[in-house]
Design a protein around this motif. Sequence first.
Motif, PDB file in Angstrom:
ATOM      1  N   SER A 188      47.825  75.887  36.976  1.00  0.00           N
ATOM      2  CA  SER A 188      46.702  74.950  37.093  1.00  0.00           C
ATOM      3  C   SER A 188      46.291  74.718  38.536  1.00  0.00           C
ATOM      4  N   LYS A 189      47.200  75.003  39.481  1.00  0.00           N
ATOM      5  CA  LYS A 189      46.910  74.776  40.894  1.00  0.00           C
ATOM      6  C   LYS A 189      46.671  76.060  41.674  1.00  0.00           C
ATOM      7  N   TYR A 190      47.435  77.119  41.390  1.00  0.00           N
ATOM      8  CA  TYR A 190      47.463  78.293  42.256  1.00  0.00           C
ATOM      9  C   TYR A 190      46.865  79.561  41.656  1.00  0.00           C
ATOM     10  N   SER A 191      46.493  79.555  40.396  1.00  0.00           N
ATOM     11  CA  SER A 191      45.915  80.772  39.817  1.00  0.00           C
ATOM     12  C   SER A 191      44.559  81.054  40.451  1.00  0.00           C
ATOM     13  N   LEU A 192      44.160  82.306  40.434  1.00  0.00           N
ATOM     14  CA  LEU A 192      42.878  82.695  41.018  1.00  0.00           C
ATOM     15  C   LEU A 192      41.728  81.916  40.386  1.00  0.00           C
ATOM     16  N   GLU A 193      41.782  81.773  39.069  1.00  0.00           N
ATOM     17  CA  GLU A 193      40.692  81.099  38.358  1.00  0.00           C
ATOM     18  C   GLU A 193      40.587  79.623  38.761  1.00  0.00           C
ATOM     19  N   SER A 194      41.728  78.936  38.824  1.00  0.00           N
ATOM     20  CA  SER A 194      41.697  77.507  39.149  1.00  0.00           C
ATOM     21  C   SER A 194      41.261  77.274  40.589  1.00  0.00           C
ATOM     22  N   VAL A 195      41.701  78.142  41.502  1.00  0.00           N
ATOM     23  CA  VAL A 195      41.331  77.986  42.908  1.00  0.00           C
ATOM     24  C   VAL A 195      39.841  78.268  43.105  1.00  0.00           C
ATOM     25  N   GLU A 196      39.349  79.315  42.447  1.00  0.00           N
ATOM     26  CA  GLU A 196      37.926  79.632  42.575  1.00  0.00           C
ATOM     27  C   GLU A 196      37.063  78.489  42.030  1.00  0.00           C
ATOM     28  N   LYS A 197      37.480  77.930  40.902  1.00  0.00           N
ATOM     29  CA  LYS A 197      36.738  76.806  40.311  1.00  0.00           C
ATOM     30  C   LYS A 197      36.725  75.611  41.260  1.00  0.00           C
ATOM     31  N   LYS A 198      37.867  75.323  41.873  1.00  0.00           N
ATOM     32  CA  LYS A 198      37.942  74.179  42.785  1.00  0.00           C
ATOM     33  C   LYS A 198      37.110  74.417  44.035  1.00  0.00           C
ATOM     34  N   LEU A 199      37.101  75.641  44.534  1.00  0.00           N
ATOM     35  CA  LEU A 199      36.302  75.957  45.712  1.00  0.00           C
ATOM     36  C   LEU A 199      34.815  75.737  45.427  1.00  0.00           C
ATOM     37  N   VAL A 200      34.373  76.179  44.261  1.00  0.00           N
ATOM     38  CA  VAL A 200      32.972  75.985  43.878  1.00  0.00           C
ATOM     39  C   VAL A 200      32.640  74.492  43.858  1.00  0.00           C
ATOM     40  N   GLU A 201      33.534  73.690  43.292  1.00  0.00           N
ATOM     41  CA  GLU A 201      33.298  72.247  43.218  1.00  0.00           C
ATOM     42  C   GLU A 201      33.224  71.622  44.607  1.00  0.00           C
ATOM     43  N   ILE A 202      34.123  72.048  45.510  1.00  0.00           N
ATOM     44  CA  ILE A 202      34.119  71.505  46.873  1.00  0.00           C
ATOM     45  C   ILE A 202      32.807  71.842  47.565  1.00  0.00           C
TER      46      ILE A 202
END
Length: 330
Positions: free
Chosen positions: A311-325
């Motif tokens: 939930s924190k370190y997978s490629l998908e979760s990180v990419e999603k969080k970057l988009v939100e930021i």
Amino acid sequence: MKMRVGLIMPPNESGSRWKSYEVRGGIPYHYGTDKPYIGGPQDSVDGHIFRNVWNRPFIGDGCFINPSEGLPEEKFDAIFLVNDSQCIDSREFVNLIRKRYKNSIIIGTTKEVIPRLKKTSCQGENVGLGYLGDFYKMCDITILHYADQKVCDELSEEIDEKVYSLPMNYKIEEIRNKYKKSDSRSRKILAGTTDWGNRGYEECLKFCKYLAEKYNYEVVENTGNKSWDEWLRIVDEVDFMVNTDTQHRLGQPTIECITLGTPHIGGVSDAVLSIIPEWATNDTERLEEIFIHVEKNGYEKSEEHYDKLMSKYSLESVEKKLVEILENVS
């Protein structure tokens, strides 16, 4: 449509072996060619599974640019711009990248350690907060790889600039599928603290030998220049990693252990604090209690910790969080 993400750092930060590469379909290639790029044996396996900051270009099939090889024409949505020291002119560096990639969001970031806001420069003098704080303020946004936003908030106060948390993305499932092989007990303990940089390796080794003698285990020492492939096979084989590293770093050994289902006890890394805070200690009495509990009951929260890792370190979760930021700041 995926973002186009760049990673750029001064040549002195990337070393001689890291060449410019671009990612297509999750596979890295020498920039501008169809020749696969494999990185180095200490930092990659199978030619496409990287570690640490070298994973950033895998967000949205991006690329790493080593300025010593030139700054090619590119259209980036965002660029992770790395600076860890005062060995460069920050203003000149940022202006160079901003001029070359005019429409890109410039993200000030670091590689692996907590930004050296209070340490010494490459010339040896104590430079205080100034040089990295000023570097981040020259960028459009500051994003660091700590999963704990509290760490970023503390840094925000130090430099008077908002710092966002974005954990380092890893190909977690691919590492797990390749290396998770051993389910049988080996009765081995890995002394996981690194043996360089005054990180407390001798104390860790001494404690591991104490546990091994008392509870009938064999100690695997963390010495020598192992490839990442060799290291991951060891992490999978052992029953425990005891890691009493005294420095608050990213915590790659924690990430590797959780990925492979090996109990990681000890240390104060960002990963252990954010995923297994109850095991984040270097108090040997407490560590022995944890060791005894896991030996008796097994790694009860293995899957829970793995789910938190994903939930924190997978490629998908990180990419999603970057988009939100980026959406919040644009």
